[in-house]
Design a protein around this motif. Sequence first.
Motif, PDB file in Angstrom:
ATOM      1  N   GLY A 182       0.826  -1.191   0.000  1.00  0.00           N
ATOM      2  CA  GLY A 182       0.000   0.000   0.000  1.00  0.00           C
ATOM      3  C   GLY A 182       0.865   1.248   0.000  1.00  0.00           C
ATOM      4  O   GLY A 182       2.076   1.180   0.067  1.00  0.00           O
ATOM      5  N   ASP A 183       0.198   2.383  -0.072  1.00  0.00           N
ATOM      6  CA  ASP A 183       0.890   3.662  -0.163  1.00  0.00           C
ATOM      7  C   ASP A 183       1.317   4.123   1.236  1.00  0.00           C
ATOM      8  O   ASP A 183       0.482   4.420   2.073  1.00  0.00           O
ATOM      9  CB  ASP A 183      -0.098   4.655  -0.805  1.00  0.00           C
ATOM     10  CG  ASP A 183       0.448   6.057  -0.826  1.00  0.00           C
ATOM     11  OD1 ASP A 183       1.503   6.280  -0.230  1.00  0.00           O
ATOM     12  OD2 ASP A 183      -0.201   6.911  -1.436  1.00  0.00           O
ATOM     13  N   PRO A 184       2.612   4.213   1.512  1.00  0.00           N
ATOM     14  CA  PRO A 184       3.060   4.562   2.859  1.00  0.00           C
ATOM     15  C   PRO A 184       2.728   5.998   3.238  1.00  0.00           C
ATOM     16  O   PRO A 184       2.748   6.355   4.400  1.00  0.00           O
ATOM     17  CB  PRO A 184       4.564   4.356   2.794  1.00  0.00           C
ATOM     18  CG  PRO A 184       4.915   4.493   1.360  1.00  0.00           C
ATOM     19  CD  PRO A 184       3.743   3.998   0.595  1.00  0.00           C
ATOM     20  N   PHE A 185       2.407   6.847   2.228  1.00  0.00           N
ATOM     21  CA  PHE A 185       2.104   8.241   2.523  1.00  0.00           C
ATOM     22  C   PHE A 185       0.619   8.484   2.778  1.00  0.00           C
ATOM     23  O   PHE A 185       0.217   9.576   3.105  1.00  0.00           O
ATOM     24  CB  PHE A 185       2.572   9.137   1.370  1.00  0.00           C
ATOM     25  CG  PHE A 185       4.071   9.215   1.291  1.00  0.00           C
ATOM     26  CD1 PHE A 185       4.768  10.163   2.006  1.00  0.00           C
ATOM     27  CD2 PHE A 185       4.781   8.322   0.510  1.00  0.00           C
ATOM     28  CE1 PHE A 185       6.149  10.223   1.946  1.00  0.00           C
ATOM     29  CE2 PHE A 185       6.153   8.384   0.442  1.00  0.00           C
ATOM     30  CZ  PHE A 185       6.842   9.334   1.163  1.00  0.00           C
ATOM     31  N   GLN A 186      -0.196   7.439   2.571  1.00  0.00           N
ATOM     32  CA  GLN A 186      -1.633   7.614   2.730  1.00  0.00           C
ATOM     33  C   GLN A 186      -2.135   7.115   4.081  1.00  0.00           C
ATOM     34  O   GLN A 186      -3.285   7.316   4.422  1.00  0.00           O
ATOM     35  CB  GLN A 186      -2.386   6.869   1.616  1.00  0.00           C
ATOM     36  CG  GLN A 186      -2.100   7.396   0.223  1.00  0.00           C
ATOM     37  CD  GLN A 186      -2.456   8.861   0.063  1.00  0.00           C
ATOM     38  OE1 GLN A 186      -3.505   9.290   0.516  1.00  0.00           O
ATOM     39  NE2 GLN A 186      -1.577   9.634  -0.544  1.00  0.00           N
ATOM     40  N   GLY A 187      -1.269   6.461   4.813  1.00  0.00           N
ATOM     41  CA  GLY A 187      -1.704   5.871   6.080  1.00  0.00           C
ATOM     42  C   GLY A 187      -2.056   6.928   7.122  1.00  0.00           C
ATOM     43  O   GLY A 187      -1.779   8.119   6.961  1.00  0.00           O
ATOM     44  N   ARG A 188      -2.669   6.496   8.220  1.00  0.00           N
ATOM     45  CA  ARG A 188      -3.020   7.426   9.285  1.00  0.00           C
ATOM     46  C   ARG A 188      -1.766   7.856  10.026  1.00  0.00           C
ATOM     47  O   ARG A 188      -0.760   7.151  10.021  1.00  0.00           O
ATOM     48  CB  ARG A 188      -3.989   6.743  10.235  1.00  0.00           C
ATOM     49  CG  ARG A 188      -5.344   6.491   9.590  1.00  0.00           C
ATOM     50  CD  ARG A 188      -6.154   5.533  10.399  1.00  0.00           C
ATOM     51  NE  ARG A 188      -6.395   6.038  11.744  1.00  0.00           N
ATOM     52  CZ  ARG A 188      -7.007   5.328  12.682  1.00  0.00           C
ATOM     53  NH1 ARG A 188      -7.411   4.103  12.423  1.00  0.00           N
ATOM     54  NH2 ARG A 188      -7.187   5.839  13.887  1.00  0.00           N
ATOM     55  N   ALA A 189      -1.850   9.009  10.678  1.00  0.00           N
ATOM     56  CA  ALA A 189      -0.700   9.503  11.441  1.00  0.00           C
ATOM     57  C   ALA A 189      -0.336   8.482  12.515  1.00  0.00           C
ATOM     58  O   ALA A 189      -1.208   7.832  13.073  1.00  0.00           O
ATOM     59  CB  ALA A 189      -1.055  10.830  12.086  1.00  0.00           C
ATOM     60  N   GLN A 190       0.943   8.352  12.764  1.00  0.00           N
ATOM     61  CA  GLN A 190       1.363   7.399  13.786  1.00  0.00           C
ATOM     62  C   GLN A 190       2.627   7.869  14.484  1.00  0.00           C
ATOM     63  O   GLN A 190       3.377   8.684  13.958  1.00  0.00           O
ATOM     64  CB  GLN A 190       1.592   6.030  13.144  1.00  0.00           C
ATOM     65  CG  GLN A 190       2.572   6.070  11.995  1.00  0.00           C
ATOM     66  CD  GLN A 190       2.726   4.717  11.341  1.00  0.00           C
ATOM     67  OE1 GLN A 190       2.818   3.725  12.017  1.00  0.00           O
ATOM     68  NE2 GLN A 190       2.748   4.702  10.027  1.00  0.00           N
ATOM     69  N   ARG A 191       2.809   7.344  15.699  1.00  0.00           N
ATOM     70  CA  ARG A 191       4.008   7.683  16.460  1.00  0.00           C
ATOM     71  C   ARG A 191       5.091   6.694  16.070  1.00  0.00           C
ATOM     72  O   ARG A 191       4.844   5.502  15.963  1.00  0.00           O
ATOM     73  CB  ARG A 191       3.695   7.567  17.957  1.00  0.00           C
ATOM     74  CG  ARG A 191       4.814   7.943  18.871  1.00  0.00           C
ATOM     75  CD  ARG A 191       4.307   8.034  20.293  1.00  0.00           C
ATOM     76  NE  ARG A 191       3.497   9.227  20.517  1.00  0.00           N
ATOM     77  CZ  ARG A 191       4.000  10.435  20.763  1.00  0.00           C
ATOM     78  NH1 ARG A 191       5.307  10.611  20.805  1.00  0.00           N
ATOM     79  NH2 ARG A 191       3.221  11.459  20.978  1.00  0.00           N
ATOM     80  N   ALA A 300       8.380  10.494  17.455  1.00  0.00           N
ATOM     81  CA  ALA A 300       7.657  11.646  16.903  1.00  0.00           C
ATOM     82  C   ALA A 300       6.434  11.133  16.158  1.00  0.00           C
ATOM     83  O   ALA A 300       6.269   9.931  15.962  1.00  0.00           O
ATOM     84  CB  ALA A 300       8.557  12.440  15.977  1.00  0.00           C
ATOM     85  N   ILE A 301       5.617  12.095  15.768  1.00  0.00           N
ATOM     86  CA  ILE A 301       4.407  11.733  15.007  1.00  0.00           C
ATOM     87  C   ILE A 301       4.684  12.003  13.531  1.00  0.00           C
ATOM     88  O   ILE A 301       5.253  13.033  13.177  1.00  0.00           O
ATOM     89  CB  ILE A 301       3.194  12.562  15.481  1.00  0.00           C
ATOM     90  CG1 ILE A 301       2.822  12.161  16.913  1.00  0.00           C
ATOM     91  CG2 ILE A 301       1.995  12.354  14.560  1.00  0.00           C
ATOM     92  CD1 ILE A 301       1.902  13.139  17.608  1.00  0.00           C
ATOM     93  N   ILE A 302       4.277  11.031  12.703  1.00  0.00           N
ATOM     94  CA  ILE A 302       4.420  11.221  11.253  1.00  0.00           C
ATOM     95  C   ILE A 302       3.045  11.111  10.613  1.00  0.00           C
ATOM     96  O   ILE A 302       2.257  10.238  10.975  1.00  0.00           O
ATOM     97  CB  ILE A 302       5.404  10.186  10.653  1.00  0.00           C
ATOM     98  CG1 ILE A 302       5.490  10.389   9.137  1.00  0.00           C
ATOM     99  CG2 ILE A 302       5.004   8.752  10.968  1.00  0.00           C
ATOM    100  CD1 ILE A 302       6.658   9.667   8.507  1.00  0.00           C
ATOM    101  N   GLY A 303       2.755  12.032   9.711  1.00  0.00           N
ATOM    102  CA  GLY A 303       1.457  11.963   9.040  1.00  0.00           C
ATOM    103  C   GLY A 303       1.165  13.218   8.251  1.00  0.00           C
ATOM    104  O   GLY A 303       1.991  14.134   8.183  1.00  0.00           O
ATOM    105  N   ASN A 304      -0.018  13.224   7.654  1.00  0.00           N
ATOM    106  CA  ASN A 304      -0.450  14.395   6.895  1.00  0.00           C
ATOM    107  C   ASN A 304      -1.098  15.380   7.853  1.00  0.00           C
ATOM    108  O   ASN A 304      -2.087  15.064   8.511  1.00  0.00           O
ATOM    109  CB  ASN A 304      -1.447  13.980   5.814  1.00  0.00           C
ATOM    110  CG  ASN A 304      -0.750  13.245   4.689  1.00  0.00           C
ATOM    111  OD1 ASN A 304       0.177  13.770   4.083  1.00  0.00           O
ATOM    112  ND2 ASN A 304      -1.171  12.026   4.440  1.00  0.00           N
ATOM    113  N   VAL A 305      -0.559  16.584   7.903  1.00  0.00           N
ATOM    114  CA  VAL A 305      -1.071  17.594   8.821  1.00  0.00           C
ATOM    115  C   VAL A 305      -1.528  18.795   8.014  1.00  0.00           C
ATOM    116  O   VAL A 305      -0.807  19.247   7.115  1.00  0.00           O
ATOM    117  CB  VAL A 305       0.033  18.016   9.834  1.00  0.00           C
ATOM    118  CG1 VAL A 305      -0.483  19.132  10.741  1.00  0.00           C
ATOM    119  CG2 VAL A 305       0.482  16.821  10.648  1.00  0.00           C
ATOM    120  N   GLY A 306      -2.684  19.316   8.339  1.00  0.00           N
ATOM    121  CA  GLY A 306      -3.169  20.498   7.628  1.00  0.00           C
ATOM    122  C   GLY A 306      -4.668  20.469   7.505  1.00  0.00           C
ATOM    123  O   GLY A 306      -5.349  19.750   8.233  1.00  0.00           O
TER     124      GLY A 306
END
Lengths: 382, 101
Positions: A182-191, A300-306
Amino acid sequence: MNDRSSDGSTAAAETAYRVLVVDDDPDMAAFLSHLLQGEGLSVETAADGASALMQVMTAPPDLVLLDVMMPGTSGFEVCRQIKGDEATALIPIVLVTALEDSESRVRGIEAGADDFLSKPVKREELIARVKTLRRLHDTRKELESRRLAAEVQRKEAIRKAFSRYISPRLADRIADAAGEHGDPFQGRAQRTSLVALFADLRGFTRLTEKNEVGAVVAMLNEYFAVLTEAAYQHDGTIFNMAGDSLLVGFNVPFAQPDAAERAWRTALEMVARFGPVAAAWRERHGLSVGVGIGMCAGEAIIGNVGSTHYASYTIIGNPVNTAARLMQMAAAGEVLVCGPLYERIRHLVPAERVATRGDVKLRGKSEAIPVFAVRAGGREQA
Amino acid sequence: MTDDNRTVIVAKDLADLIPVFFRNRQKEVETLRAALAAGDFEQLRQLGHRMKGVGNSYGFVKVSELGKRVEDSARSADKAGIDGCIGEYADYLSKVQIVYE
């Protein structure tokens, strides 16, 4: 012995559709070949099961016409082996059996045969069956080529979308793995555990004061090109580029067990690559500039923010903030590293280039943290 | 392609294949005789099976019929039956006429 050899190639028709006729009776092989060639097909023959298997392995045909009763390896066994091999399983096989031999047909179905032809062979029946199988073959090939084209397009789209953040090499890896994971950039934010590296340009303010807008942009482009190349060389992910600073993450979005080492090598590479650029700027513009770097490891948290209108794929959290503070403190050609990260790269850093800063209380932080300063090589001062 | 009083109609495009086909049938008669002399019924059965498949494919119904009789007789080890078939086969091959259409 018979006068007709049933081994070897008997035709070289222009068509790409190739039929392998397997029959120990040379007259039968010649008969079948003749009819198929009359339809414009390319025909090869094999006189026994072993030769047939060898030919199928070395140059897989598009169709096999296979006699059942042959000395040595039987037609059933040849069929089973062709169908049992992933590389050849899709080659259609027509078993040629005696008309009344229903037992052979049952065994043929069990062996994976796609169709049957009765002996004596009727010309019209042979041609009709081969044409049907050829149509299926062409349809399958067409579907396969469409699937491949769609796959290439999809991967290219993924590669383009991701190349903003990561090296082309890593983008290719993501595109290749996209179907599986799957697309690693589409996943939910995670620590997640990561290493954050912040770099910026010491002497940037003077640069903007002394140069025209156009020249400043060109110089910044040159500077970012050098830093981006260094980050990509070690498969870092670029999360942010603002003003003259650059944020690079490691161990995100893909696991990098050697994330600390990669970050360290990236820092060295950035300073080394920027050295000649800084020297040229000093000569051309009389500027004294250099790269200052801060690095820290932690969760840290990684994800799409905005918002729905604007979002950014980024990393947020303590190691990112700490790396930013350290970057602000770093002199040109200096890398400031938080204690836990330094322990992970200590074996790579020459002792004479390290100076401990002791426990430092960073702006906005409640507790002091151990900081190490490493001279990466550059001597340009802000 | 029919068998009518030893005249066989064969598709014109098979003409090039027929001379070799006939040489192989003549040799087949000799092989059948040798197998019968040796009492090798398995070989006789296989030869009969082969005749049955190839004969009518080329248009020679009689060859297929004789092949089936040889195959059946071999299964029951009927030497006399096979001997009769071989004689009939040799006679047929010496007299058959081919018309290409």
